[in-house]
Each structure stands twice: as structure tokens, then as C-alpha cells.
Design an enzyme around this catalytic site. Structure first.
Site, PDB file in Angstrom:
ATOM      1  N   ASP A 264       0.817  -1.213   0.000  1.00  9.53           N
ATOM      2  CA  ASP A 264       0.000   0.000   0.000  1.00  9.53           C
ATOM      3  C   ASP A 264       0.851   1.264   0.000  1.00  9.53           C
ATOM      4  O   ASP A 264       0.410   2.316  -0.473  1.00  9.53           O
ATOM      5  CB  ASP A 264      -0.929  -0.004   1.216  1.00  9.53           C
ATOM      6  CG  ASP A 264      -1.905  -1.173   1.180  1.00  9.53           C
ATOM      7  OD1 ASP A 264      -2.097  -1.743   0.088  1.00  9.53           O
ATOM      8  OD2 ASP A 264      -2.458  -1.521   2.243  1.00  9.53           O
ATOM      9  N   GLY A 265       2.072   1.178   0.545  1.00  8.53           N
ATOM     10  CA  GLY A 265       2.940   2.352   0.584  1.00  8.53           C
ATOM     11  C   GLY A 265       3.319   2.862  -0.784  1.00  8.53           C
ATOM     12  O   GLY A 265       3.534   4.073  -0.961  1.00  8.53           O
ATOM     13  N   ASN A 362       5.493  29.729 -12.381  1.00 13.22           N
ATOM     14  CA  ASN A 362       6.507  29.331 -13.348  1.00 13.22           C
ATOM     15  C   ASN A 362       6.672  27.823 -13.355  1.00 13.22           C
ATOM     16  O   ASN A 362       6.119  27.099 -12.552  1.00 13.22           O
ATOM     17  CB  ASN A 362       7.840  30.029 -13.060  1.00 13.22           C
ATOM     18  CG  ASN A 362       8.331  29.771 -11.652  1.00 13.22           C
ATOM     19  OD1 ASN A 362       8.055  28.726 -11.089  1.00 13.22           O
ATOM     20  ND2 ASN A 362       9.053  30.722 -11.088  1.00 13.22           N
ATOM     21  N   ASP A 413      -5.215  12.044  23.009  1.00 13.75           N
ATOM     22  CA  ASP A 413      -3.911  11.938  22.361  1.00 13.75           C
ATOM     23  C   ASP A 413      -3.877  12.621  21.003  1.00 13.75           C
ATOM     24  O   ASP A 413      -2.797  12.911  20.494  1.00 13.75           O
ATOM     25  CB  ASP A 413      -3.524  10.468  22.194  1.00 13.75           C
ATOM     26  CG  ASP A 413      -3.069   9.841  23.504  1.00 13.75           C
ATOM     27  OD1 ASP A 413      -2.877  10.600  24.481  1.00 13.75           O
ATOM     28  OD2 ASP A 413      -2.928   8.610  23.558  1.00 13.75           O
TER      29      ASP A 413
END
Length: 561
Positions: A264-265, A362, A413
Site C-alpha cells: 500500500d505504501g 513558473n 492523544d
């Protein structure tokens, strides 16, 4: 399927079109003839399209007050005609549910009270996705398309010119070398395609002959010798490959087709390379989990040929457009706006035109420096954007705003804002529901909240989230995008998140439904357990009705006692 809410939404949509039409007349008069012409054409097309779909709003077609402006010299005459017809129409038949139908409705105070800036549309549906993927690929139009929003099951890939360039992305693993070389060799020799690879591939020691083996370990020398045949085949193709370097080269409009070899990465990395339109992505499973990689490498020739011939279904995986607004930027923006007010009118017009032109930048602009609203740098993420407390021992205290309205504060968290594709990643580990990638939605999931009632929520894809550090928070927070680009979020900073119009067109091995549920079953073992035995496999004594069997059962109990 029609219901009462559909009628209400249609009425609301018609109401908003009328408001924007009236606002467009006032806005055009203040911004010159060229923009007046564009606005008249834009609102004309919107109203005519809506009147065609809504038969009960026949007032729009009877008035005869909408024109397609094609000559700038006639803009003044057309504007006066439109104003007269609209005023006459208001006298004869006023709008239902609109009491104050005049140009004073859209005052500066009213516009400030409404979230966002005009002419952005707020709706319960996702933004209509950009339907062109790279220079060659786009969505095939068919009868299932309604107002540029297709039924997800009908989305299929088509090429309006033959794809010539392909980007091959592989994971850093020696086991991927053989299928990588086989695929590249087949694409170059059989399909006559221009193959792009990352420059780091050419620096792989296993694919080079000039490595000093005496300085390497014994294990590496053994692996290097094992891949001798693969290395010789790759060196014969090396001069025919085109290389790029991440962060230096812009691949926009250069790639027609993407092939990922890994897990998946690799698909997340491909999404990061293209911060605007993404070419169609075909992902082969050669990694660990493989939730987003439905293809197998056994017969890649047949599968790639089918895709190149246009025989493939698509899953449009929505992405999130994220931009960080720093505390000092707001002051600079206010000063810039104040200075713009002192400029002549024609100079403000030219500055506005340059800012709205995507080609004004640009050619040295990198994908990571894509400018969002207000000139802030934005980044597109496929899985999620995570705000956490970092190394601080204190709870995160994060305020959440939805379209400018305060919703709640997160004490815990951190927070995960994910796409439907990312709902099976970090969000699933945090207790969120898994959402099919074709559902237009944004998933908000707290990380270990200090509240038993704070559950993950799903919000419409067309809204804008604003996330900021609470003023009374004891610490700052960290923010990361698909696990990359970790940055600090200080007091006064804010993170804006909304759905991007540039999805990732992921090619399906079968179809949208089969691929997703196969990934759930194989990758996450969703709902896997031992099946309960049926009654035929058990000795159902009550169903037999035999007194002898019951007597034997009673004697068995006495014997056991």
C-alpha cells in the site's frame, strides 16, 4: 429513489441558484465587462440546466431572460435586458420562500456571516471530481451520468489517445527486482512505451556491476550473485529509461499511466508525487498487507494489456486537501488586503486574474508547493492527516470548526481526519467504521479521547474542517500527512481540511465491490470466525420425539452421577 427530502433539497438548490444569480448581477456590475460576461454565462447555464431538470420550476424557461453571451460588445445591452426581465418576473410571480429578493440581501455583513467565500457551493454531496487523469486518461461518459456525478459502479476507464508514457514504482525489496525487470522489459520491447523510474532505482547496488564486493558483507555478495541474470537484463534496458527525483522534478502532464509494484505504501507514494491530476494507477500485490493492491503478478501481460485497451473499472479514491495557516500569516494577509484597497481598480483586477490563473506559476513550481486558498501551501493526502500531542506528556486540546462553526474540542492523544480509503488504516485501529472508497465523506476519529461518549463521526465531503490548538492548551501539537511531512502546530495556527477535486483513479481487478470486500477478508480478516454447526451435525434429541432416546439420555445422566 425519491422521497420527501429529495424534494426539499431540490427546492433548496433552486433557491440557492436564484440567490447566486441575483448576487452575480451586483457583483458583475462592480468588476467590469469581461467578468460580467463570464458571470452572466455561468449563472445562465446553471439556471437553464436546473430548469430543465426541475419541471415544476417553469418560471425560469418562460421569462426568456437568460442568454449565452458570445460578444463582449453586446454585454451592456444584455445586462440591461436581463435586469428588466428579472424585475418584471419578480413583479408578476415572486419566488416562493424568499421574502427579501433584492441585491441588498448579499451585503458584506451577510457574506461574512456565511462560511467560505463566494461562489463556492455548499451541498450534501462531494465536489464533482476532476475527470481527466494525466494527459490521456479520463472517465468514460455514459447514460448513467447525472449532473456530472456518475453512479460509482458505472465508472470505467477510457483513453482518448493511446498512452505512451508509464511510471513504474517499486518498493525497496530484493524480491521485487525480478517482476520489476520483467515488467519494464515487456513495456519497452513489446508495448514500445516510454518507462519512467525513480533515480534511486539506478543506484540500487543489486542492479549495478561497479559495486566493490570486497567491501560488502558475505550475505550481500551471495544475493548479488543470485541476481546476476536479472542485473544483466536490466543493464540492457538502462539507457532506455527516463528517471526523475522526488522533490526536484514535476511529473504533472508527463505520465499517462502508473504501475505500482509493492504494498500500500507504493500507492501512497504515487499519490504524493501528483498533487493535482493523477494518472490511472494499477497496483500489483508484492508487499505485506496489500489492501490497495488488487492485482497479482502471475499474468501481468494480459492484465496490463486489458487496461491499455480500456477494459477496466475504476475506483475514485478521494483525497483531502490540507493547508496550514500560521498565526503570522493572517496579519500579513490583512495588511496585503489593506494595501490592495489602495491600489487602482484596474491593478486589483490584473492581480486577481494572475492569482486565479493556475498557469501564472513558473515551471519550477514543485508539487509539494501547490498553492491553496489565500496563497497557503497545500498538500493532498490519500489516507489521513493526523494531529497528535507528540512527545508532550499533556493531553492535546484541539478545537474543531465545521464551515466556520465551532463543533467541539478534543481532549486526548490527538485526532485523525481520514478519507474513506484511510478508514481501513489508522482510523480503523482507533475504532472507526470502515467506509467504502466510493462514499463521499470525511471521517473524524479521536485518538484515545478522555471521554467515554466521544465516538468517531462521518461528515459530508463538501465541508471544510478547521482544526486549531485551543487557547488554554498546555502544549502544542504535531501534524503529519499520510505519515510524512511532520510539522508542529503552535498556538494560533490552524489546519484547514476539505475534499480535493483530484482523486486517485485506482484500477480495479474485478469491480469496486468485489475488490473492496476481498481486501477486507484477505487483508484484515474481516468477520472471520469458526462457523456455528447446524442442527443436522448435532444429536438433536428433542427433534427426534423418540421416548427410547430420551430414556437412554436419562440413564446416561444417572450413570454419570
Amino acid at each position: 429513489m425519491s422521497c420527501r427530502s429529495d424534494i426539499d433539497l431540490a427546492t433548496l438548490h433552486q433557491h440557492r441558484l436564484e440567490e447566486r444569480w441575483n448576487y452575480g448581477l451586483a457583483w458583475c456590475g462592480a468588476h467590469g465587462r469581461s467578468q460580467q460576461q463570464q458571470q452572466l454565462t455561468h449563472y445562465n447555464e446553471l439556471l437553464i440546466r436546473q430548469s430543465t431538470n426541475q419541471n415544476h420550476h417553469q418560471r425560469l424557461t418562460k421569462s426568456g431572460s437568460y442568454y449565452k453571451v458570445s460578444d463582449s460588445s453586446n454585454s451592456s445591452r444584455i445586462l440591461s435586458t436581463v435586469k428588466d426581465n428579472v424585475a418584471k418576473d419578480n413583479q408578476n410571480k415572486p419566488l416562493q420562500g424568499l421574502d427579501d429578493y433584492n441585491n441588498d440581501y448579499f451585503t458584506s455583513t451577510t457574506r461574512r456571516r456565511r462560511s467560505g467565500t463566494w461562489p463556492r457551493t455548499r451541498s450534501l454531496n462531494a465536489p464533482s471530481p476532476f475527470q481527466q487523469f494525466g494527459p490521456c486518461g479520463r472517465i468514460m461518459k455514459n447514460s448513467a451520468m447525472v449532473m456530472q456525478i456518475q453512479d460509482p459502479a458505472s465508472q470505467r476507464l477510457t483513453w482518448y489517445k493511446p498512452p505512451l508514457t508509464v511510471l513504474v514504482i517499486k518498493k525497496k525489496d530484493s524480491q521485487v527486482l525480478l517482476p520489476f525487470v520483467q515488467l519494464v522489459e515487456w513495456l519497452v520491447q513489446e508495448k514500445n512505451m516510454v518507462v519512467w523510474v525513480e533515480s534511486a532505482v539506478l543506484e540500487d547496488k543489486l542492479l549495478r556491476d561497479d559495486v566493490r564486493l570486497e567491501q560488502e558483507s558475505a550475505k550481500f555478495r551471495m544475493v548479488h550473485e543470485y541476481y546476476t541474470g536479472v542485473r544483466s537484463r536490466f543493464l540492457a534496458l538502462r539507457e532506455k529509461l527516463v528517471t526523475f527525483k522526488d522533490g526536484r522534478d514535476d511529473l504533472t502532464d508527463r505520465i499517462d499511466f502508473i504501475v505500482c509494484l509493492g504494498g500500500d505504501g507504493t500507492l501512497l507514494y504515487a499519490s504524493q508525487l501528483f498533487q493535482q491530476s493523477v494518472p490511472p494507477v494499477m497496483a500489483f500485490y508484492l508487499g505485506s498487507l496489500g489492501f490497495l493492491t488488487p492485482f497479482q503478478c502471475d499474468n501481468f501481460q494480459e492484465q496490463v494489456t486489458n487496461v491499455l485497451e480500456g477494459h477496466a473499472a475504476l475506483t475514485l479514491r478521494s483525497r483531502l486537501r490540507c493547508s496550514i495557516h500560521r498565526k503570522g500569516d493572517r496579519r500579513r494577509e490583512s495588511l496585503q488586503q489593506a494595501s490592495n484597497l489602495l491600489k487602482p481598480h484596474f491593478q486589483r483586477q490584473s492581480n486577481f486574474g494572475d492569482a486565479g490563473n493556475p498557469k501564472a506559476c513558473n515551471n519550477n513550481c514543485s508539487p509539494s508547493s501547490a498553492q491553496g486558498a489565500g496563497g497557503h501551501s497545500s498538500i493532498l493526502v490519500l489516507n489521513e492527516v493526523v494531529i497528535n500531542r507528540g512527545p508532550s506528556p499533556y493531553l492535546s486540546n484541539i478545537d474543531i470548526f465545521l464551515d466556520g462553526k465551532y463543533i467541539t474540542s478534543v481532549q486526548g492523544d490527538g485526532l485523525i481526519v481520514s478519507t474513506p480509503t484511510g478508514s481501513t488504516a489508522y482510523a480503523a485501529a482507533a475504532g472507526a467504521s470502515m467506509i467504502h472508497p466510493s462514499v463521499p465523506a470525511i471521517l473524524v476519529t479521536p485518538i484515545c479521547p478522555h471521554s467515554l461518549s466521544f465516538r468517531p463521526i462521518v461528515i459530508p465531503a463538501g465541508v471544510e474542517l478547521k482544526i486549531s490548538i485551543s487557547p488554554d492548551s498546555r502544549n502544542t501539537s504535531r501534524v503529519s500527512f499520510d505519515g510524512r511531512n511532520d510539522q508542529e502546530l503552535n498556538h494560533g495556527d490552524s489546519l484547514r481540511v476539505t475534499t480535493s477535486i483530484y482523486p486517485v483513479p485506482s484500477i480495479c481487478a474485478q469491480d469496486q465491490i468485489s475488490d473492496w470486500f476481498d481486501s477486507l477478508a484477505e487483508g484484515l480478516h474481516w468477520n472471520v470466525r469458526k462457523r456455528q454447526k447446524c442442527l443436522d451435525e448435532l444429536s438433536d434429541l428433542t427433534a427426534s420425539g423418540s421416548e427410547d432416546t430420551l430414556d437412554e439420555f436419562d440413564s446416561l445422566k444417572i450413570h454419570d452421577a
